[in-house]
Design a protein around this motif. Structure first.
Motif, short mmCIF file in Angstrom:
data_model
loop_
_atom_site.label_atom_id
_atom_site.label_comp_id
_atom_site.label_asym_id
_atom_site.label_seq_id
_atom_site.Cartn_x
_atom_site.Cartn_y
_atom_site.Cartn_z
N ASP A 169 14.62 18.43 79.45
CA ASP A 169 14.77 18.43 77.98
C ASP A 169 14.31 19.75 77.36
O ASP A 169 14.65 20.06 76.23
CB ASP A 169 13.95 17.28 77.38
CG ASP A 169 12.51 17.28 77.88
OD1 ASP A 169 12.29 17.54 79.08
OD2 ASP A 169 11.59 17.03 77.08
N SER B 160 13.69 14.05 82.64
CA SER B 160 12.62 14.40 81.72
C SER B 160 11.68 13.20 81.70
O SER B 160 12.07 12.11 81.28
CB SER B 160 13.18 14.65 80.33
OG SER B 160 12.14 14.47 79.40
N LYS C 179 10.70 11.69 78.17
CA LYS C 179 11.85 11.01 77.55
C LYS C 179 12.40 9.91 78.45
O LYS C 179 13.42 9.31 78.15
CB LYS C 179 12.95 12.03 77.25
CG LYS C 179 12.54 13.09 76.23
CD LYS C 179 13.77 13.60 75.52
CE LYS C 179 13.53 14.45 74.30
NZ LYS C 179 12.21 15.03 74.07
N GLN D 75 14.14 10.08 80.98
CA GLN D 75 15.54 10.31 81.32
C GLN D 75 15.76 10.22 82.83
O GLN D 75 15.08 10.92 83.58
CB GLN D 75 15.97 11.71 80.88
CG GLN D 75 16.56 11.77 79.48
CD GLN D 75 16.73 13.22 79.05
OE1 GLN D 75 16.20 14.14 79.65
NE2 GLN D 75 17.47 13.43 77.99
#
Length: 435
Positions: A297, A329, A332, A334
């Motif tokens: 990110d 990430s 986050k 992710q």
């Protein structure tokens, strides 16, 4: 499991010769990656079917005594911290020196198991010289000659009897073991917390073989495996090159304890030489690999960024390029579960067995269409192929002239195997045998 034995002692007492004698030049990491610094070496020793790792803490030749003494102390402390057993090499020609005394003092206080190795006992008369080493207060000295190898068999027997027995007997070996490795600060501990979620009650911690490998059992979403966590550095005082060395040793140990390694790279810093070393350690130890590019990110991106990264990674570790790369990430969250999925996939590939009939049916025609180049006017014929029963995929090719099959052709064979069966993320070994 990864038991580490360290060799310590003054320069010129024969540490490196002993190291080479014990590893029989079976250098696990060669040349540029031999230690993290030019004089530390790491290798594997196999004796009576048992295997352990050995580090030569390396001698520094400094002219001034105090710097020199400082260096030796540093190496001894490193060995005390990282090893399960220490070989303290002394020289029967010079007898006990002040340095030997101060090293012995550090070792006695550490309470670590130590074997005193009296080197350069090249003749019968010299046996008489080894008794003075009892004075070091570290038990019975073992007489060896690392030059001609006498006494090394007894020494190896003693090492095996003194290494701690496997503590991880309560670990279920049928479950996959995944290790997160990478440079300090790449985000290893945060990703482990992210994998495990806040839901810590699904976690059972078993202290690993060493006080800093922790096996955490993860059992949810239909997945059941161990995450092996190698704790970060405890010491703030170690200098930079030692931190590199420590983290490499930690990685070595973690890699040896696992089936699949998840190598974390910091996207902001890029793929640095330390990452490359860890990658080759994983490859040389024949473990599965998933590369996680973390902090994704924080990277400025256009439509081409991830492709550029993938190309760059493949080029950096060429010729091996068949491994998963996941851009994550942690904060986050992710694609964190994708990392676990990929590790599972790689683990299944590790265990893949190709039936011999199928292997020959597909590979032999490919070999016939593109046979190995003739060498010295001799034609090379590959007659038969089978997968050997080993922990990582190994294929034996039976042929008339195995010694003439060169690297480029082996790569061709490996690529064809990869095209026909899924071995993504797994190093493949090919052995050429005489029919």
């Amino acid at each position: 499991m990864g038991n580490i034995v360290a060799i310590v002692g003054r320069p010129n007492v024969g540490k490196s010769t002993l190291f080479n004698r014990l590893t029989q030049t079976r250098q696990a990491i060669v040349d540029e990656a031999s230690g993290v610094t030019r004089d530390r070496q790491y290798g594997k020793v196999t004796w009576n079917g048992k295997e352990f790792s050995i580090i030569d803490t390396g001698g520094y030749a400094s002219n001034t005594d105090d710097i020199f003494e400082g260096e030796i102390r540093k190496q001894v402390r490193l060995a005390i911290d990282e090893a399960a057993l220490i070989l303290f090499v002394v020289d029967t020609l010079t007898g006990i020196t002040d340095f030997d005394d101060s090293v012995a003092d550090l070792l006695r206080r550490s309470g670590k198991p130590v074997i005193v190795v009296a080197n350069k006992v090249d003749t019968g008369e010299r046996m008489a010289y080894i008794h003075e080493f009892y004075a070091l207060g570290l038990g019975e000295p073992y007489a060896i000659s690392s030059v001609n190898g006498s006494g090394t068999g007894d020494l190896l027997d003693e090492i095996l009897s003194r290494l701690p027995k496997d503590v991880n007997s309560d670990i279920d070996d049928s479950l996959p073991k995944f290790t997160v490795v990478g440079r300090p600060n790449a985000g290893k501990s945060s990703i482990i917390n992210a994998f495990l979620g806040e839901d810590r009650n699904i976690v059972t911690d078993i202290a690993g073989t060493t006080r800093d490998s922790i096996f955490t059992r993860y059992n949810q979403f239909g997945k059941d495996f161990y995450l092996v966590d190698t704790a970060g550095l405890r010491k703030k005082t170690v200098e930079k090159e030692d931190i590199e060395f420590y983290s490499t040793m930690r990685s070595v140990r973690a890699i040896e304890n696992s089936d699949v390694c998840i190598l974390m790279i910091d996207a902001v810093r890029g793929f640095e030489s330390q990452d490359k070393k860890i990658f080759s350690l994983i490859e040389n130890n024949n473990k599965g690999i998933v590369v996680l590019v973390n902090k994704w990110d924080l990277v400025e991106k256009d439509s081409n960024t991830s492709k550029a990264w993938v190309d760059f990674l493949h080029k950096s570790v060429a010729p091996y390029s068949d491994f998963p790369i996941v851009f994550t990430s942690v904060p986050k969250k992710q694609r964190i579960h994708q990392a676990i999925e990929e590790a599972y996939h790689v683990y299944e590939n590790m265990k893949r067995r190709v039936p011999t009939a199928k292997l020959n049916e597909i590979m032999l025609p490919l070999i016939e269409n593109y046979p190995p180049p003739a060498t010295k006017g001799k034609y090379i014929k590959i007659k038969y192929i089978t997968q050997l029963p080993s922990a990582s995929p190994t294929f034996a090719f039976f042929c008339n002239l195995p010694q003439y099959i060169k690297e480029p052709y082996k790569r061709y064979l490996e690529n064809k195997i990869r095209e026909n069966w899924d071995f993504t993320g797994v190093p493949i070994n090919l052995v050429m045998r005489r029919k």
